[in-house]
Design a protein around this motif. Structure first.
Motif, PDB file in Angstrom:
ATOM      1  N   LEU A 107       4.190  17.552  -0.497  1.00  9.96           N
ATOM      2  CA  LEU A 107       2.859  17.442   0.093  1.00  9.96           C
ATOM      3  C   LEU A 107       1.759  17.441  -0.967  1.00  9.96           C
ATOM      4  CD1 LEU A 107       1.753  19.410   3.246  1.00  9.96           C
ATOM      5  CD2 LEU A 107       0.252  19.283   1.276  1.00  9.96           C
ATOM      6  N   ARG A 108       1.841  18.327  -1.933  1.00  6.92           N
ATOM      7  CA  ARG A 108       0.785  18.473  -2.924  1.00  6.92           C
ATOM      8  C   ARG A 108       0.731  17.318  -3.922  1.00  6.92           C
ATOM      9  NH1 ARG A 108      -0.775  24.043  -3.322  1.00  6.92           N
ATOM     10  NH2 ARG A 108      -1.446  24.590  -1.216  1.00  6.92           N
ATOM     11  N   SER A 109       1.776  16.507  -3.958  1.00 11.46           N
ATOM     12  CA  SER A 109       1.810  15.397  -4.910  1.00 11.46           C
ATOM     13  C   SER A 109       1.289  14.091  -4.317  1.00 11.46           C
ATOM     14  CB  SER A 109       3.246  15.188  -5.410  1.00 11.46           C
ATOM     15  OG  SER A 109       4.079  14.733  -4.360  1.00 11.46           O
ATOM     16  N   ILE A 110       0.940  14.091  -3.044  1.00  2.00           N
ATOM     17  CA  ILE A 110       0.477  12.868  -2.382  1.00  2.00           C
ATOM     18  C   ILE A 110      -0.942  12.547  -2.863  1.00  2.00           C
ATOM     19  CG2 ILE A 110      -0.083  11.819  -0.158  1.00  2.00           C
ATOM     20  CD1 ILE A 110       2.208  13.573   1.010  1.00  2.00           C
ATOM     21  N   PRO A 111      -1.164  11.333  -3.345  1.00  2.00           N
ATOM     22  CA  PRO A 111      -2.427  11.015  -4.022  1.00  2.00           C
ATOM     23  C   PRO A 111      -3.601  10.813  -3.077  1.00  2.00           C
ATOM     24  CG  PRO A 111      -1.072   9.049  -3.863  1.00  2.00           C
ATOM     25  CD  PRO A 111      -0.221  10.196  -3.358  1.00  2.00           C
ATOM     26  N   GLU A 112      -4.797  10.930  -3.648  1.00  2.37           N
ATOM     27  CA  GLU A 112      -6.006  10.541  -2.937  1.00  2.37           C
ATOM     28  C   GLU A 112      -6.052   9.019  -2.839  1.00  2.37           C
ATOM     29  OE1 GLU A 112      -8.009  12.680  -1.532  1.00  2.37           O
ATOM     30  OE2 GLU A 112      -6.953  14.415  -2.368  1.00  2.37           O
ATOM     31  N   GLU A 113      -6.792   8.527  -1.860  1.00  2.00           N
ATOM     32  CA  GLU A 113      -6.807   7.071  -1.659  1.00  2.00           C
ATOM     33  C   GLU A 113      -7.423   6.340  -2.843  1.00  2.00           C
ATOM     34  OE1 GLU A 113      -7.023   4.192   2.090  1.00  2.00           O
ATOM     35  OE2 GLU A 113      -8.858   5.352   1.798  1.00  2.00           O
ATOM     36  N   SER A 114      -8.363   6.962  -3.536  1.00  2.46           N
ATOM     37  CA  SER A 114      -8.955   6.323  -4.718  1.00  2.46           C
ATOM     38  C   SER A 114      -7.893   6.059  -5.785  1.00  2.46           C
ATOM     39  CB  SER A 114     -10.072   7.198  -5.292  1.00  2.46           C
ATOM     40  OG  SER A 114      -9.566   8.483  -5.650  1.00  2.46           O
ATOM     41  N   TYR A 126       0.840  -1.200   0.000  1.00  2.00           N
ATOM     42  CA  TYR A 126       0.000   0.000   0.000  1.00  2.00           C
ATOM     43  C   TYR A 126       0.880   1.256   0.000  1.00  2.00           C
ATOM     44  CZ  TYR A 126      -3.583   3.333   1.577  1.00  2.00           C
ATOM     45  OH  TYR A 126      -4.424   4.410   1.690  1.00  2.00           O
ATOM     46  N   GLY A 127       1.900   1.260   0.860  1.00  2.00           N
ATOM     47  CA  GLY A 127       2.818   2.393   0.912  1.00  2.00           C
ATOM     48  C   GLY A 127       3.563   2.593  -0.392  1.00  2.00           C
ATOM     49  N   ASN A 128       3.988   1.516  -1.021  1.00  2.00           N
ATOM     50  CA  ASN A 128       4.681   1.609  -2.313  1.00  2.00           C
ATOM     51  C   ASN A 128       3.785   2.220  -3.380  1.00  2.00           C
ATOM     52  OD1 ASN A 128       7.058   0.490  -1.377  1.00  2.00           O
ATOM     53  ND2 ASN A 128       6.639  -1.561  -2.151  1.00  2.00           N
ATOM     54  N   ALA A 129       2.512   1.861  -3.359  1.00  2.00           N
ATOM     55  CA  ALA A 129       1.576   2.416  -4.342  1.00  2.00           C
ATOM     56  C   ALA A 129       1.463   3.928  -4.183  1.00  2.00           C
ATOM     57  CB  ALA A 129       0.210   1.751  -4.201  1.00  2.00           C
ATOM     58  N   VAL A 130       1.351   4.387  -2.932  1.00  2.00           N
ATOM     59  CA  VAL A 130       1.264   5.828  -2.667  1.00  2.00           C
ATOM     60  C   VAL A 130       2.529   6.536  -3.140  1.00  2.00           C
ATOM     61  CG1 VAL A 130       1.159   7.572  -0.851  1.00  2.00           C
ATOM     62  CG2 VAL A 130      -0.361   5.591  -0.770  1.00  2.00           C
ATOM     63  N   THR A 189      -4.727   5.564  -5.108  1.00  2.00           N
ATOM     64  CA  THR A 189      -3.900   4.489  -4.560  1.00  2.00           C
ATOM     65  C   THR A 189      -4.531   3.130  -4.826  1.00  2.00           C
ATOM     66  OG1 THR A 189      -3.101   5.958  -2.816  1.00  2.00           O
ATOM     67  CG2 THR A 189      -2.831   3.589  -2.457  1.00  2.00           C
ATOM     68  N   PHE A 190      -5.834   3.020  -4.595  1.00  2.00           N
ATOM     69  CA  PHE A 190      -6.517   1.746  -4.844  1.00  2.00           C
ATOM     70  C   PHE A 190      -6.410   1.343  -6.313  1.00  2.00           C
ATOM     71  CE2 PHE A 190      -9.446   2.573  -0.999  1.00  2.00           C
ATOM     72  CZ  PHE A 190      -8.593   1.861  -0.168  1.00  2.00           C
ATOM     73  N   GLU A 191      -6.484   2.330  -7.195  1.00  2.00           N
ATOM     74  CA  GLU A 191      -6.345   2.039  -8.616  1.00  2.00           C
ATOM     75  C   GLU A 191      -4.951   1.524  -8.936  1.00  2.00           C
ATOM     76  OE1 GLU A 191      -6.825   4.333 -12.933  1.00  2.00           O
ATOM     77  OE2 GLU A 191      -7.660   5.207 -11.112  1.00  2.00           O
ATOM     78  N   ARG A 192      -3.915   2.144  -8.352  1.00  2.00           N
ATOM     79  CA  ARG A 192      -2.539   1.704  -8.571  1.00  2.00           C
ATOM     80  C   ARG A 192      -2.321   0.285  -7.999  1.00  2.00           C
ATOM     81  NH1 ARG A 192       2.132   4.511  -9.989  1.00  2.00           N
ATOM     82  NH2 ARG A 192       0.609   5.431 -11.423  1.00  2.00           N
ATOM     83  N   LEU A 193      -2.984  -0.018  -6.912  1.00  2.00           N
ATOM     84  CA  LEU A 193      -2.831  -1.334  -6.280  1.00  2.00           C
ATOM     85  C   LEU A 193      -3.343  -2.472  -7.152  1.00  2.00           C
ATOM     86  CD1 LEU A 193      -3.815  -0.469  -2.603  1.00  2.00           C
ATOM     87  CD2 LEU A 193      -1.618  -1.434  -3.326  1.00  2.00           C
ATOM     88  N   THR A 194      -4.195  -2.153  -8.112  1.00  2.00           N
ATOM     89  CA  THR A 194      -4.717  -3.205  -9.007  1.00  2.00           C
ATOM     90  C   THR A 194      -3.697  -3.604 -10.056  1.00  2.00           C
ATOM     91  OG1 THR A 194      -5.695  -1.629 -10.574  1.00  2.00           O
ATOM     92  CG2 THR A 194      -7.074  -2.342  -8.722  1.00  2.00           C
ATOM     93  N   VAL A 195      -2.596  -2.828 -10.196  1.00  3.82           N
ATOM     94  CA  VAL A 195      -1.558  -3.137 -11.166  1.00  3.82           C
ATOM     95  C   VAL A 195      -0.719  -4.294 -10.633  1.00  3.82           C
ATOM     96  CG1 VAL A 195       0.479  -2.290 -12.376  1.00  3.82           C
ATOM     97  CG2 VAL A 195      -1.469  -0.762 -11.960  1.00  3.82           C
ATOM     98  N   LYS A 196      -0.567  -5.318 -11.414  1.00  2.00           N
ATOM     99  CA  LYS A 196       0.197  -6.499 -10.983  1.00  2.00           C
ATOM    100  C   LYS A 196       1.671  -6.312 -11.269  1.00  2.00           C
ATOM    101  CE  LYS A 196      -3.457  -8.665  -9.629  1.00  2.00           C
ATOM    102  NZ  LYS A 196      -3.714  -8.851  -8.205  1.00  2.00           N
TER     103      LYS A 196
END
Length: 321
Positions: free
Chosen positions: A305-312, A290-294, A314-321
């Motif tokens: 600070l301004r480049s830190i993503p929204e959790e939505s 999860y941290g790596n995705a963020v 992050t969840f999208e990035r987490l779907t990448v295998k």
């Protein structure tokens, strides 16, 4: 006893002036970006739904007022930020190479962040948090150095997990040896920590990430994360160790990558609502993914600070295998 805050951090809050092209006459343009590793970390934790607060000092100037407003917009409780009209907000000028790697030049002689006294600290924030996070920049100068130790001891007394990110910045220390000594001095109080593979030799007798992590665990730290750049992160606890691969990114600026990883990682620890010793290495690896995705999303934009993503995102990035 239930705590009001999930994570409270103490340390530097500053302006990162990041390259933003050139004028028509060829002069460099710089973009005003809010920064400071502890606040970047809190922002990432807040994006995951955690209740956060910051303790620090800024100047009563255009930059300090901008930073306080930025923290509010990020959902960070600002009651612990001291605005002081006798010192100037700390500034960092960042240069980037073709790979997005950074070099820093600081206007901090002194900067407001170094002048925080313990009597200015809202002790209720220290007593009412699950995690208390610090970096090493608050250890460079007095009175912030003594303040940091006092705050850590108070938070630990009231049951907080102490989180530490050394975040070495060579220009802010008078020598590498002095930096090593002071960065190590806080270790006896630390429960969880993140360091980069470039910092292992500063905190331990070893440069190898696995050997360094094992050394830190043997010294009393309960959980260690060693970031490995594009290769991901090594997670080590008393349950074992695991290298967790990173995600492919289109790197623009690496500012805030480690901070955002750590804030996101810690958010998952807090969300799980378990004691540190109850986490298996498999569970910690999931937190690290999860941290790596963020972090992989953070580096695709300029600034911290301004480049830190929204959790939505992050969840999208987490779907990448």
């Amino acid at each position: 006893m239930e705590k009001k805050y999930d994570v409270v951090a103490l340390g530097e809050f500053l302006i990162d002036f990041t390259p933003a092209g050139n004028t028509d006459s060829g002069m460099k343009l710089f973009e005003q970006n809010p920064g400071g590793a502890p606040v970047n970390m809190l922002t990432a934790a807040g994006k995951a739904g955690l209740k956060t607060a910051f303790i620090g000092k800024v100047g009563d100037d255009m930059h300090g007022n901008f930073l306080v407003e930025t923290a509010k917009q990020a959902g960070i409780d600002t009651r612990g930020i001291v605005v002081d009209n006798t010192v100037f907000t700390t500034l960092a000028f960042v240069t980037l190479d073709e790979n997005g790697e950074r070099e820093f030049s600081f206007a901090r002689k002194p900067g407001a962040d170094t002048m925080l006294c313990y009597k200015e600290v809202d002790a209720d924030l220290l007593r009412d948090t699950k995690v208390f996070h610090i970096g090493s920049l608050s250890l460079t100068d007095e009175p912030a150095r003594t303040t940091t130790f006092q705050a850590v001891k108070e938070a630990k007394k009231y049951g907080a997990v102490i989180s530490y990110d050394p975040n070495y910045r060579a220009p802010l220390w008078d020598s590498r040896e002095n930096a090593m000594e002071r960065m190590k001095s806080i270790l006896p109080f630390v429960d969880i920590m993140k360091l980069s593979d470039e910092e292992t030799a500063l905190l331990t007798p070893f440069s190898d990430p696995e050997e360094a992590a094992e050394y830190l665990l043997g010294s009393g730290v309960r959980l260690v994360a060693v970031t490995l750049g594009s290769e991901g992160v090594l997670i080590c606890s008393r349950d074992g160790s695991r290298k967790v691969p990173g995600f492919v990114s289109h790197v623009v600026d690496t500012t805030g990558a480690g901070d955002s990883f750590w804030g996101a990682f810690v958010s998952q620890l807090v969300r799980a609502d378990k004691r540190l010793e109850e986490f298996s290495i498999d569970e910690l690896a999931e937190c690290a993914r999860y941290g790596n995705a963020v972090a992989s999303l953070c580096v695709e934009k300029r600034g911290g600070l301004r480049s830190i993503p929204e959790e939505s995102e992050t969840f999208e990035r987490l779907t990448v295998k």
